[in-house]
Write an enzyme that holds these catalytic residues in place. Structure first.
Site, PDB file in Angstrom:
ATOM      1  N   HIS A 176       0.863  -1.180   0.000  1.00  0.00           N
ATOM      2  CA  HIS A 176       0.000   0.000   0.000  1.00  0.00           C
ATOM      3  C   HIS A 176       0.896   1.224   0.000  1.00  0.00           C
ATOM      4  O   HIS A 176       1.896   1.275   0.720  1.00  0.00           O
ATOM      5  CB  HIS A 176      -0.914   0.000   1.232  1.00  0.00           C
ATOM      6  CG  HIS A 176      -2.098   0.892   1.079  1.00  0.00           C
ATOM      7  ND1 HIS A 176      -2.014   2.266   1.152  1.00  0.00           N
ATOM      8  CD2 HIS A 176      -3.400   0.604   0.832  1.00  0.00           C
ATOM      9  CE1 HIS A 176      -3.214   2.785   0.964  1.00  0.00           C
ATOM     10  NE2 HIS A 176      -4.072   1.801   0.779  1.00  0.00           N
ATOM     11  N   ASP A 190      -7.711  -5.608   1.266  1.00  0.00           N
ATOM     12  CA  ASP A 190      -8.362  -6.459   0.268  1.00  0.00           C
ATOM     13  C   ASP A 190      -8.045  -7.936   0.456  1.00  0.00           C
ATOM     14  O   ASP A 190      -8.857  -8.792   0.088  1.00  0.00           O
ATOM     15  CB  ASP A 190      -7.925  -6.039  -1.142  1.00  0.00           C
ATOM     16  CG  ASP A 190      -8.406  -4.662  -1.522  1.00  0.00           C
ATOM     17  OD1 ASP A 190      -9.543  -4.322  -1.167  1.00  0.00           O
ATOM     18  OD2 ASP A 190      -7.641  -3.913  -2.162  1.00  0.00           O
TER      19      ASP A 190
END
Length: 380
Positions: free
Chosen positions: A266, A322
């Site tokens: 990320h 996710d």
């Protein structure tokens, strides 16, 4: 002439102020209006989080009761919108249905270009309440099942699971831990500062366009596999691997070929996604309580992939939200192509909070570009 500095993808560029959320580098916590998201996920409802994002404070007492009553009364869809949804191709992506439905709802608003924040909050409430009904209808029509009317006696998560699965034996709508896991996922997905879809909504809002257009644009941005669509690709990868014995080799092959492994890394987090522990715990609890769905297989694949990525990348890449959310939604019984619409149902709260903030501090967002084409030339 000094060469212009170009930050591809606006990497490292601070575009504006926001009071809605931030990642606290000291605790590595995602904060919504100052509250760590993991604390919110463990202690309040998704509707309370929506009000926190829109208004700046958690609601209390009669104000919350009034909100629940007002919100639950708006969940239904009129016949015209139902006809629009049912007329759409069965094989189009569910995000296309959501995008179209939001545009259709916008045509009913006589005050599309208002900058009144109370009206924008009212639009936000409409979308918060109707998007779950739209998604549930789309899921059921593709399965050849009929529309289930929303139940105003049920909370947000329970009502949505009821509209999708009914209340038959084994339905997630009848299992408290399933309802809890789904609600936690909504809270964790609700907001994340200037991500791509939120920034798209703010760019559109900065032109003084209407909220419906800004949300439609945000849905288009979220559809992309490098953003919201990543949770779908996570589960596609799990299904492709299928056998825990193959998970390590599959992951190593991806790394060797320099291919992107969805669900890892990320741009914002340097020490791992702070939302993961809460969602991972919810996912593993779901798996333990649903052995009939061969769920332990997904847990084993999850653990092996996470360890392989951490051990075999120089910066020890870790999962993002996710990665546990994908298999959790799969265990609950959602079709993979609907994972991103579930994300929309959550993120509508953050998007609309940012739309309000952008209207309250209006500046058109118009960056410059460093030209690298041909020098000036002429036709003749």
């Amino acid at each position: 002439m000094t060469e212009q500095e170009v930050r591809k993808g606006l990497y490292g560029v601070v575009a504006d102020y926001t009071a809605i959320s931030k990642v606290n580098p000291e605790t590595n916590s995602l904060l919504y209006r100052g509250y760590p998201v993991q604390e919110l996920a463990d202690n309040v409802s998704f509707e309370e989080v929506a009000l926190l994002l829109w208004n700046g404070e958690l609601p209390t007492g009669e104000g919350l009761d009034e909100f629940y009553a007002k919100a639950r009364a708006r969940r239904g869809l009129d016949d015209d919108l139902i006809k629009v949804i049912e007329s759409m191709p069965q094989d189009c992506h569910p995000m296309d249905v959501l995008r179209t439905a939001v545009s259709f709802l916008g045509t009913r608003d006589p005050h599309k270009f208002t900058q009144d924040t109370d009206h924008i909050r009212d639009i936000a409430l409409t979308l918060l309440t109707k998007l779950p009904t739209i998604v549930a209808l789309d899921i059921r029509r593709r399965r050849g099942e009929g529309y289930i009317e929303p139940d105003p006696a049920k909370g947000y998560a329970e009502n949505f699971l009821w509209m999708v699965f009914g209340d038959g034996e084994g339905s997630p709508a009848t299992i408290p831990s399933d309802i809890e896991a789904f609600e936690k996922s909504m809270i964790l997905y609700a907001e994340h500062s200037f991500n791509a879809s939120t920034f798209a909504a703010r760019v559109i809002t900065s032109t003084n366009s209407d909220t419906w257009s800004a949300v439609t644009g945000a849905i288009g941005a979220l559809k992309g596999p490098l953003h919201g669509g990543a949770n779908e690709f996570v589960m596609h990868n799990f299904v492709e691997i299928d056998d825990p014995a193959k998970a390590e080799e599959w992951t190593l092959d991806k790394l060797k070929n320099k291919e992107l492994v969805m669900g890892f890394g990320h741009r914002v987090y340097k020490k791992g996604d702070s939302r993961v522990p809460t969602m991972e715990a919810a996912f593993k609890k779901l798996a333990s309580e649903h052995p009939e769905k061969d769920s332990q297989k997904w847990v084993e694949i999850y653990d092996i992939m996470a360890k392989t990525m951490y051990d075999n990348t120089s910066i020890h890449i870790m999962p993002n939200l996710d990665f546990p959310a994908g298999p959790a939604y799969h265990i609950l019984g959602f079709d993979i192509e609907f994972f991103t619409p579930l994300f929309v149902m959550a993120r509508i709260t953050g998007w609309t909070a940012h739309i309000i903030e952008q209207y309250e501090n209006p500046t058109i967002i118009r960056p410059l570009a460093a030209y690298n084409g041909p020098d000036e030339r002429h036709v003749r």
